[in-house]
Design a protein around this motif. Structure first.
Motif, mmCIF file in Angstrom:
data_model
loop_
_atom_site.group_PDB
_atom_site.id
_atom_site.type_symbol
_atom_site.label_atom_id
_atom_site.label_comp_id
_atom_site.label_asym_id
_atom_site.label_seq_id
_atom_site.Cartn_x
_atom_site.Cartn_y
_atom_site.Cartn_z
ATOM 1 N N ALA A 55 -83.530 7.414 11.989
ATOM 2 C CA ALA A 55 -82.435 8.400 13.394
ATOM 3 C C ALA A 55 -81.645 7.879 15.010
ATOM 4 C CB ALA A 55 -83.515 9.190 13.994
ATOM 5 N N ALA A 56 -82.164 6.549 16.080
ATOM 6 C CA ALA A 56 -81.980 6.081 17.071
ATOM 7 C C ALA A 56 -80.675 5.137 16.407
ATOM 8 C CB ALA A 56 -82.828 6.408 17.277
ATOM 9 N N TYR A 57 -81.084 4.884 15.713
ATOM 10 C CA TYR A 57 -80.254 4.114 15.324
ATOM 11 C C TYR A 57 -78.584 4.749 14.946
ATOM 12 C CZ TYR A 57 -84.065 0.501 14.528
ATOM 13 O OH TYR A 57 -84.818 -0.432 14.119
ATOM 14 N N ALA A 58 -78.584 5.417 14.468
ATOM 15 C CA ALA A 58 -78.094 6.863 14.077
ATOM 16 C C ALA A 58 -77.159 7.092 14.734
ATOM 17 C CB ALA A 58 -77.606 7.290 12.700
ATOM 18 N N VAL A 59 -77.676 7.700 15.782
ATOM 19 C CA VAL A 59 -77.180 8.213 16.747
ATOM 20 C C VAL A 59 -76.453 7.671 18.013
ATOM 21 C CG1 VAL A 59 -77.829 9.613 19.234
ATOM 22 C CG2 VAL A 59 -78.745 10.002 16.729
ATOM 23 N N ALA A 60 -77.606 6.136 18.053
ATOM 24 C CA ALA A 60 -76.195 5.197 19.107
ATOM 25 C C ALA A 60 -75.009 4.639 18.558
ATOM 26 C CB ALA A 60 -77.787 4.285 19.148
ATOM 27 N N GLN A 61 -75.022 4.045 17.264
ATOM 28 C CA GLN A 61 -73.969 4.116 16.694
ATOM 29 C C GLN A 61 -72.770 5.025 16.689
ATOM 30 O OE1 GLN A 61 -74.404 1.800 13.067
ATOM 31 N NE2 GLN A 61 -72.272 1.684 12.932
ATOM 32 N N ASP A 62 -73.101 6.487 16.839
ATOM 33 C CA ASP A 62 -72.434 7.446 16.844
ATOM 34 C C ASP A 62 -71.678 7.264 18.367
ATOM 35 O OD1 ASP A 62 -73.181 8.117 14.252
ATOM 36 O OD2 ASP A 62 -73.720 9.990 15.245
ATOM 37 N N ALA A 72 -81.636 2.065 24.446
ATOM 38 C CA ALA A 72 -82.198 2.240 23.260
ATOM 39 C C ALA A 72 -83.265 1.976 24.418
ATOM 40 C CB ALA A 72 -81.880 1.421 22.731
ATOM 41 N N ASP A 73 -84.797 3.159 24.443
ATOM 42 C CA ASP A 73 -85.961 2.838 24.743
ATOM 43 C C ASP A 73 -87.181 3.198 23.965
ATOM 44 O OD1 ASP A 73 -88.264 3.416 26.655
ATOM 45 O OD2 ASP A 73 -87.716 5.336 27.187
ATOM 46 N N SER A 74 -87.875 1.426 23.513
ATOM 47 C CA SER A 74 -89.074 1.923 22.480
ATOM 48 C C SER A 74 -89.443 0.786 22.612
ATOM 49 C CB SER A 74 -88.029 2.466 21.141
ATOM 50 O OG SER A 74 -87.166 1.232 20.599
ATOM 51 N N VAL A 75 -91.215 0.756 21.528
ATOM 52 C CA VAL A 75 -91.546 -0.366 21.661
ATOM 53 C C VAL A 75 -90.682 -1.927 21.524
ATOM 54 C CG1 VAL A 75 -93.925 -1.135 21.281
ATOM 55 C CG2 VAL A 75 -93.974 1.588 22.181
ATOM 56 N N ASN A 76 -89.974 -1.626 19.924
ATOM 57 C CA ASN A 76 -89.150 -2.713 19.656
ATOM 58 C C ASN A 76 -90.005 -3.434 19.352
ATOM 59 O OD1 ASN A 76 -86.883 -3.380 18.624
ATOM 60 N ND2 ASN A 76 -86.263 -3.781 20.066
ATOM 61 N N PRO A 77 -91.774 -3.060 18.555
ATOM 62 C CA PRO A 77 -92.547 -4.841 18.634
ATOM 63 C C PRO A 77 -92.029 -5.714 17.378
ATOM 64 C CG PRO A 77 -92.872 -3.172 17.425
ATOM 65 C CD PRO A 77 -91.932 -2.204 17.863
ATOM 66 N N VAL A 88 -76.760 -2.754 14.780
ATOM 67 C CA VAL A 88 -76.397 -1.810 15.405
ATOM 68 C C VAL A 88 -74.983 -1.542 16.791
ATOM 69 C CG1 VAL A 88 -76.178 0.124 16.795
ATOM 70 C CG2 VAL A 88 -77.989 -0.254 15.263
ATOM 71 N N GLY A 89 -75.117 -2.751 17.610
ATOM 72 C CA GLY A 89 -74.756 -3.263 18.812
ATOM 73 C C GLY A 89 -73.239 -4.402 18.429
#
Length: 164
Positions: A55-62, A72-77, A88-89
């Motif tokens: 969901a975050a990838y889609a909202v970021a791209q929009d 973007a704020d996540s553990v991203n492990p 996305v970038g």
């Protein structure tokens, strides 16, 4: 610009990401908020798997397509999630800055974990043992690492802004 945070819980990611997004007037996408909203919706019972990240990838791209910067704020492990953010970038044709927060002072890190309270209603925060057991893989490419031990949020934000 897409600024992607990574790091274990309690290393200062959200505090730094929130302040950075505010200063840049950027969109702040926080996986914890997205995942908690999905849980509360009742649509998913059990594990969310990667629903919050997707969901975050889609909202970021929009938002990037509108010319807005995104934090973007996540553990991203894992490299899998890190590569997905980078994708996305790339698809949005924007610069990507990858930032890993660490707290090199283990006692300070533990103190943060044990003292913090959730600012997201209903979100259960991990305890110290859960943080230690977290599957967090090392990076295999260049990125900005910010050690938050004995540094203020403002100092950490300044370090990141110097890279923009």
């Amino acid at each position: 610009m897409l600024i992607v945070f990574s790091g274990l819980p309690g290393t200062g990611k959200s505090s730094i990401a929130r302040k950075l997004a505010s200063e840049l007037k950027a969109v702040w996408l926080r996986i914890d908020s997205i995942e908690q909203a999905i849980r509360e919706s009742g649509v998913v019972s059990g594990s969310l798997n990667d629903a919050g990240y997707r969901a975050a990838y889609a909202v970021a791209q929009d938002n990037l397509s509108l010319g807005l910067s995104v934090v973007a704020d996540s553990v991203n492990p894992w490299m899998l999630t890190r590569n997905a953010w980078r994708g996305v970038g790339l698809r949005s044709n924007v610069a990507v800055l990858e930032v890993e927060t660490v707290c090199s002072d283990k006692e300070e890190h533990r103190r943060r974990i044990e003292a913090r309270a959730s600012d997201i209603a209903g979100l259960k925060l991990p305890n110290w043992q859960a943080v230690l057991e977290r599957d967090y893989q090392p990076w295999d490419r260049d990125h900005l690492q910010v050690d938050t031990a004995k540094r203020s949020i403002a100092d950490c934000v300044a370090l990141i802004q110097a890279q923009l």
